[in-house]
Design a protein around this motif. Structure first.
Motif, PDB file in Angstrom:
ATOM      1  N   MET A  24       0.834  -1.204   0.000  1.00 12.68           N
ATOM      2  CA  MET A  24       0.000   0.000   0.000  1.00 12.68           C
ATOM      3  C   MET A  24       0.870   1.257   0.000  1.00 12.68           C
ATOM      4  O   MET A  24       0.549   2.246  -0.666  1.00 12.68           O
ATOM      5  N   TRP A  25       1.960   1.224   0.748  1.00 10.54           N
ATOM      6  CA  TRP A  25       2.912   2.345   0.758  1.00 10.54           C
ATOM      7  C   TRP A  25       3.435   2.590  -0.662  1.00 10.54           C
ATOM      8  O   TRP A  25       3.467   3.719  -1.148  1.00 10.54           O
ATOM      9  N   ASP A  26       3.817   1.516  -1.336  1.00  9.35           N
ATOM     10  CA  ASP A  26       4.364   1.614  -2.694  1.00  9.35           C
ATOM     11  C   ASP A  26       3.324   2.115  -3.675  1.00  9.35           C
ATOM     12  O   ASP A  26       3.621   2.905  -4.588  1.00  9.35           O
ATOM     13  N   THR A  27       2.075   1.672  -3.486  1.00 14.08           N
ATOM     14  CA  THR A  27       1.004   2.016  -4.419  1.00 14.08           C
ATOM     15  C   THR A  27       0.482   3.439  -4.232  1.00 14.08           C
ATOM     16  O   THR A  27       0.228   4.158  -5.208  1.00 14.08           O
ATOM     17  N   ALA A  28       0.338   3.861  -2.977  1.00 14.38           N
ATOM     18  CA  ALA A  28      -0.376   5.108  -2.685  1.00 14.38           C
ATOM     19  C   ALA A  28       0.523   6.335  -2.580  1.00 14.38           C
ATOM     20  O   ALA A  28       0.049   7.457  -2.772  1.00 14.38           O
ATOM     21  N   LEU A  29       1.791   6.145  -2.254  1.00 17.84           N
ATOM     22  CA  LEU A  29       2.665   7.290  -2.006  1.00 17.84           C
ATOM     23  C   LEU A  29       3.663   7.482  -3.142  1.00 17.84           C
ATOM     24  O   LEU A  29       4.190   6.503  -3.694  1.00 17.84           O
ATOM     25  N   SER A  30       3.924   8.736  -3.478  1.00 17.32           N
ATOM     26  CA  SER A  30       4.921   9.064  -4.494  1.00 17.32           C
ATOM     27  C   SER A  30       6.305   8.649  -4.000  1.00 17.32           C
ATOM     28  O   SER A  30       6.555   8.597  -2.788  1.00 17.32           O
ATOM     29  N   PRO A  31       7.233   8.379  -4.915  1.00 17.39           N
ATOM     30  CA  PRO A  31       8.576   7.936  -4.509  1.00 17.39           C
ATOM     31  C   PRO A  31       9.301   8.903  -3.585  1.00 17.39           C
ATOM     32  O   PRO A  31      10.126   8.484  -2.771  1.00 17.39           O
ATOM     33  N   ASP A  32       8.991  10.206  -3.696  1.00 20.75           N
ATOM     34  CA  ASP A  32       9.692  11.183  -2.859  1.00 20.75           C
ATOM     35  C   ASP A  32       8.898  11.583  -1.611  1.00 20.75           C
ATOM     36  O   ASP A  32       9.328  12.449  -0.842  1.00 20.75           O
ATOM     37  N   THR A  33       7.736  10.968  -1.386  1.00 25.77           N
ATOM     38  CA  THR A  33       6.941  11.269  -0.190  1.00 25.77           C
ATOM     39  C   THR A  33       7.498  10.497   1.003  1.00 25.77           C
ATOM     40  O   THR A  33       7.647   9.279   0.954  1.00 25.77           O
ATOM     41  N   LYS A  34       7.781  11.213   2.079  1.00 28.76           N
ATOM     42  CA  LYS A  34       8.296  10.585   3.292  1.00 28.76           C
ATOM     43  C   LYS A  34       7.133  10.271   4.244  1.00 28.76           C
ATOM     44  O   LYS A  34       6.213  11.062   4.383  1.00 28.76           O
ATOM     45  N   LEU A  35       7.222   9.121   4.872  1.00 31.90           N
ATOM     46  CA  LEU A  35       6.223   8.696   5.851  1.00 31.90           C
ATOM     47  C   LEU A  35       6.874   8.665   7.229  1.00 31.90           C
ATOM     48  O   LEU A  35       7.934   8.056   7.403  1.00 31.90           O
ATOM     49  N   GLN A  36       6.254   9.316   8.207  1.00 24.86           N
ATOM     50  CA  GLN A  36       6.776   9.269   9.562  1.00 24.86           C
ATOM     51  C   GLN A  36       6.349   7.974  10.246  1.00 24.86           C
ATOM     52  O   GLN A  36       5.227   7.502  10.067  1.00 24.86           O
ATOM     53  N   LEU A  37       7.285   7.429  11.041  1.00 22.21           N
ATOM     54  CA  LEU A  37       7.052   6.167  11.741  1.00 22.21           C
ATOM     55  C   LEU A  37       7.459   6.305  13.201  1.00 22.21           C
ATOM     56  O   LEU A  37       8.360   7.080  13.538  1.00 22.21           O
ATOM     57  N   VAL A  38       6.800   5.525  14.065  1.00 20.10           N
ATOM     58  CA  VAL A  38       7.135   5.523  15.489  1.00 20.10           C
ATOM     59  C   VAL A  38       7.059   4.086  15.999  1.00 20.10           C
ATOM     60  O   VAL A  38       6.250   3.289  15.519  1.00 20.10           O
ATOM     61  N   SER A  39       7.908   3.758  16.952  1.00 21.45           N
ATOM     62  CA  SER A  39       7.820   2.440  17.594  1.00 21.45           C
ATOM     63  C   SER A  39       6.820   2.510  18.736  1.00 21.45           C
ATOM     64  O   SER A  39       6.700   3.534  19.412  1.00 21.45           O
ATOM     65  N   THR A  40       6.105   1.408  18.978  1.00 20.65           N
ATOM     66  CA  THR A  40       5.198   1.408  20.122  1.00 20.65           C
ATOM     67  C   THR A  40       5.980   1.518  21.427  1.00 20.65           C
ATOM     68  O   THR A  40       5.447   2.022  22.421  1.00 20.65           O
ATOM     69  N   ARG A  41       7.233   1.088  21.415  1.00 20.43           N
ATOM     70  CA  ARG A  41       8.064   1.271  22.609  1.00 20.43           C
ATOM     71  C   ARG A  41       8.128   2.730  22.991  1.00 20.43           C
ATOM     72  O   ARG A  41       8.009   3.096  24.163  1.00 20.43           O
ATOM     73  N   ASP A  42       8.308   3.617  22.002  1.00 23.12           N
ATOM     74  CA  ASP A  42       8.422   5.043  22.297  1.00 23.12           C
ATOM     75  C   ASP A  42       7.098   5.666  22.719  1.00 23.12           C
ATOM     76  O   ASP A  42       7.081   6.628  23.493  1.00 23.12           O
ATOM     77  N   ILE A  43       5.982   5.140  22.215  1.00 17.22           N
ATOM     78  CA  ILE A  43       4.684   5.596  22.719  1.00 17.22           C
ATOM     79  C   ILE A  43       4.615   5.301  24.214  1.00 17.22           C
ATOM     80  O   ILE A  43       4.188   6.132  25.019  1.00 17.22           O
ATOM     81  N   GLY A  44       5.053   4.115  24.587  1.00 17.65           N
ATOM     82  CA  GLY A  44       5.078   3.751  25.997  1.00 17.65           C
ATOM     83  C   GLY A  44       5.990   4.629  26.823  1.00 17.65           C
ATOM     84  O   GLY A  44       5.648   5.012  27.953  1.00 17.65           O
ATOM     85  N   VAL A  45       7.139   4.976  26.266  1.00 15.80           N
ATOM     86  CA  VAL A  45       8.091   5.837  26.983  1.00 15.80           C
ATOM     87  C   VAL A  45       7.463   7.188  27.310  1.00 15.80           C
ATOM     88  O   VAL A  45       7.554   7.678  28.444  1.00 15.80           O
ATOM     89  N   PHE A  46       6.798   7.787  26.330  1.00 20.68           N
ATOM     90  CA  PHE A  46       6.192   9.098  26.568  1.00 20.68           C
ATOM     91  C   PHE A  46       4.946   8.989  27.439  1.00 20.68           C
ATOM     92  O   PHE A  46       4.652   9.898  28.225  1.00 20.68           O
ATOM     93  N   ALA A  47       4.222   7.896  27.325  1.00 19.66           N
ATOM     94  CA  ALA A  47       3.086   7.683  28.226  1.00 19.66           C
ATOM     95  C   ALA A  47       3.563   7.602  29.671  1.00 19.66           C
ATOM     96  O   ALA A  47       2.962   8.194  30.572  1.00 19.66           O
ATOM     97  N   ALA A  48       4.659   6.882  29.891  1.00 21.38           N
ATOM     98  CA  ALA A  48       5.202   6.752  31.245  1.00 21.38           C
ATOM     99  C   ALA A  48       5.661   8.101  31.789  1.00 21.38           C
ATOM    100  O   ALA A  48       5.483   8.394  32.980  1.00 21.38           O
ATOM    101  N   LYS A  49       6.226   8.923  30.930  1.00 25.93           N
ATOM    102  CA  LYS A  49       6.639  10.264  31.362  1.00 25.93           C
ATOM    103  C   LYS A  49       5.430  11.069  31.826  1.00 25.93           C
ATOM    104  O   LYS A  49       5.461  11.726  32.880  1.00 25.93           O
TER     105      LYS A  49
END
Length: 306
Positions: A185-210
């Protein structure tokens, strides 16, 4: 030292589990926190694994967000200091129906701080006024507004809030068919130069704990969370470097079919292409060493643990 009692909704899921784990990894957590993990069935295998993994540091609370009164009825009034709320897509009730009654019951019970995990919609400031056309983005936006406005109506004295707004999950790239489909879906829907932001669920947990452990510092903040920003070609390069093989991708025809047949998925990838996430990754790095795709693949993904 006063012990904080913290209720984690979705403790056996990805985000709730990450929040619970990060909370218990804070210094002196055993003496600082009494952690309650909400489970629909405390006898389930997932609940038992949770208890076993944390060696008695967690107490299970049986309940369902569809009946929030029963959740709080099991605890003395005013005994819960903070609550972490995550809603799930595709459940038997809508995300608003999951979160809003839970917020009301938490406040009525005397909870002083509420952390709600939502979704980024263009950055910290833009997200407030950008519900988007994506159905579950819109639902989370409604909950955000309700939470903010309820606190304002209470004069800011009864309870405070923090909103976390993660972007697309790196965990979607763990081994399995979802990884292949997500890449397609990433390959199909996004242009080659479009950047997608990503996050790990570990980091969601880190900020939730804060936010849960230090409510006064995080009160009234809505923070977008990301750890990397990549084109698909860049993601493929990182994956090949770390894992030693190409990033899996299923047939493009299947990716197009899902985007066309599932309107909400199509709307979400259209948002990625036309607007995009807007988390300030450099600012987040000043708060915590957020994972980029390479560090997630090396340390937390399942690719090197097979």
């Amino acid at each position: 030292m006063t012990v904080q009692k913290i209720l984690i909704v979705g403790a056996t899921g990805q985000q709730g589990g990450a929040a619970l784990k990060a909370l218990l990894e804070l210094p002196d957590s055993a003496s600082r926190f009494h952690v309650l993990a909400l489970s629909r069935d405390v006898e389930s295998e997932r609940a038992k694994r949770l208890m076993s993994a944390h060696n008695g540091a967690v107490s299970l609370v049986e309940g369902d967000v569809a009946n929030p009164k029963a959740i709080f009825a099991s605890q003395p009034a005013g005994s819960i200091d903070s609550i972490f709320i995550v809603t799930t897509l595709g459940g038997k009730i809508s995300e608003e129906q999951q979160a809003i009654p839970l917020i009301d019951e938490a406040v009525a019970h005397g909870v002083k701080h509420i952390v709600f995990t939502s979704v980024d919609r263009g950055g910290d400031a833009k997200s407030w006024d950008n519900p988007t056309k994506v159905k579950h983005f819109l639902a989370k936006h409604k909950v955000e507004i309700y939470l903010r406005d309820k606190a304002a109506k209470e004069g800011g004295n009864k309870f405070t809030w923090t909103i976390l707004r993660p972007v697309a999950f790196m965990d979607n790239l763990n081994p399995g068919f979802l990884c292949s489909l997500f890449t397609s879906m990433w390959d199909t829907a996004l242009s080659p130069d479009t950047k997608l932001q990503l996050v790990s669920t570990r980091d969601i947990g880190v900020f939730a704990a804060k936010a849960l452990s230090n409510p006064s510092r995080w009160a009234g903040k809505a923070v977008s969370l990301a750890g990397d920003e990549l084109t698909l070609a860049e993601a493929r390069e990182v994956f090949q470097k770390v894992v030693g093989k190409p990033l899996p991708q299923t047939w493009s025809l299947l990716g197009r079919g899902v985007l066309w047949g599932m309107k909400e998925m199509g709307d979400m990838f259209a948002f990625f292409e036309k607007e995009g996430y807007g988390a300030d990754i450099e600012a987040l790095k000043k708060e915590a060493p957020v994972q980029n795709l390479e560090s997630w693949l090396r340390n937390d993904s399942k690719w090197l643990k097979q």
